[in-house]
Design a protein around this motif. Structure first.
Motif, PDB file in Angstrom:
ATOM      1  N   SER A  65       9.886  51.272  33.490  1.00 28.69           N
ATOM      2  CA  SER A  65      10.830  50.817  32.467  1.00 28.69           C
ATOM      3  C   SER A  65      11.086  49.324  32.573  1.00 28.69           C
ATOM      4  O   SER A  65      11.339  48.656  31.565  1.00 28.69           O
ATOM      5  CB  SER A  65      12.134  51.621  32.536  1.00 28.69           C
ATOM      6  OG  SER A  65      12.821  51.389  33.742  1.00 28.69           O
ATOM      7  N   ALA A 121      15.483  51.453  28.081  1.00 35.07           N
ATOM      8  CA  ALA A 121      16.327  52.655  28.058  1.00 35.07           C
ATOM      9  C   ALA A 121      15.614  53.812  27.368  1.00 35.07           C
ATOM     10  O   ALA A 121      15.724  54.967  27.800  1.00 35.07           O
ATOM     11  CB  ALA A 121      17.653  52.348  27.367  1.00 35.07           C
ATOM     12  N   CYS A 124      13.285  55.448  29.724  1.00 30.69           N
ATOM     13  CA  CYS A 124      14.032  56.313  30.649  1.00 30.69           C
ATOM     14  C   CYS A 124      14.288  57.682  30.014  1.00 30.69           C
ATOM     15  O   CYS A 124      14.205  58.716  30.684  1.00 30.69           O
ATOM     16  CB  CYS A 124      15.352  55.659  31.049  1.00 30.69           C
ATOM     17  SG  CYS A 124      15.135  54.216  32.096  1.00 30.69           S
ATOM     18  N   ALA A 141      18.609  53.814  32.854  1.00 30.58           N
ATOM     19  CA  ALA A 141      18.890  53.505  31.447  1.00 30.58           C
ATOM     20  C   ALA A 141      20.173  52.691  31.326  1.00 30.58           C
ATOM     21  O   ALA A 141      20.242  51.740  30.537  1.00 30.58           O
ATOM     22  CB  ALA A 141      18.993  54.790  30.626  1.00 30.58           C
ATOM     23  N   HIS A 144      19.503  49.114  32.162  1.00 34.39           N
ATOM     24  CA  HIS A 144      18.887  48.414  31.030  1.00 34.39           C
ATOM     25  C   HIS A 144      19.933  48.058  29.983  1.00 34.39           C
ATOM     26  O   HIS A 144      19.985  46.924  29.503  1.00 34.39           O
ATOM     27  CB  HIS A 144      17.788  49.263  30.383  1.00 34.39           C
ATOM     28  CG  HIS A 144      16.536  49.299  31.178  1.00 34.39           C
ATOM     29  ND1 HIS A 144      15.701  48.217  31.309  1.00 34.39           N
ATOM     30  CD2 HIS A 144      15.966  50.296  31.902  1.00 34.39           C
ATOM     31  CE1 HIS A 144      14.675  48.531  32.071  1.00 34.39           C
ATOM     32  NE2 HIS A 144      14.822  49.798  32.447  1.00 34.39           N
ATOM     33  N   LEU A 145      20.765  49.020  29.611  1.00 34.14           N
ATOM     34  CA  LEU A 145      21.784  48.759  28.601  1.00 34.14           C
ATOM     35  C   LEU A 145      22.844  47.790  29.122  1.00 34.14           C
ATOM     36  O   LEU A 145      23.424  47.028  28.349  1.00 34.14           O
ATOM     37  CB  LEU A 145      22.411  50.076  28.139  1.00 34.14           C
ATOM     38  CG  LEU A 145      21.427  51.021  27.431  1.00 34.14           C
ATOM     39  CD1 LEU A 145      22.091  52.342  27.111  1.00 34.14           C
ATOM     40  CD2 LEU A 145      20.842  50.373  26.182  1.00 34.14           C
TER      41      LEU A 145
END
Length: 162
Positions: A65, A121, A124, A141, A144-145
């Motif tokens: 990711s 995300a 993920c 995730a 990432h966010l």
């Protein structure tokens, strides 16, 4: 700091290869950290299989990711027409990987900044569907966010438009 130049005419998939090449140090650090912690935890509780399997999923989900997060930035940058404006650079160190792209207008910069965390995300979520433990895919995730918060580079670009 190892880096790979992203040529404008190289197409959409070539930058992913550059990200993968630049991220080997970050991958090595992830493997050492996650496998090391899992090994110690497994030895302490007398069960090596469970923590090592979790570490394996963590390494796979995190590294893939991360690579696609950075590729998402490059993809959005190029699909927005910026490929004609110059080349970019993929950089990697032990602590991570990032892309440096030529400046564009505020809207295009915001979309480019948003693309990386959303792509990371989304991957993920795909790993979750493929059988990754929910807590691993969910935490990665969220990382990432979390990049969309203004204290991180993607968030600063998103909220300031620079």
């Amino acid at each position: 700091m190892p880096s790979t130049v992203l040529e404008p005419a190289a197409g959409l998939w070539a930058p992913l290869a550059g990200v993968v090449r630049a991220s080997w140090r970050a991958l090595a650090a992830m493997v050492a950290l996650m496998a090391g912690v899992a090994l110690v935890a497994g030895l302490l509780v007398g069960d090596l299989a469970t923590p090592l399997a979790a570490a394996g999923w963590g390494i796979i989900v995190t590294w893939s990711s991360l690579a696609l997060h950075e590729w998402g930035h490059v993809l959005a940058h190029r699909l927005g027409g910026a490929a004609r404006r110059g080349e970019g650079l993929v950089c990697g160190e032990w602590s991570g990987v990032w892309v440096s792209l030529p400046a564009t207008g505020p809207v295009h910069s915001r979309l480019t900044a948003l693309a990386g965390p959303l792509v990371g995300a989304a991957l993920c979520g795909l790993w979750l569907l493929a059988g990754a433990p929910a807590w691993i895919a969910g935490v990665v995730a969220l990382v990432h966010l979390g990049n969309l918060m203004p204290v991180f580079p993607d968030g600063r670009i998103l909220f300031r438009g620079a």
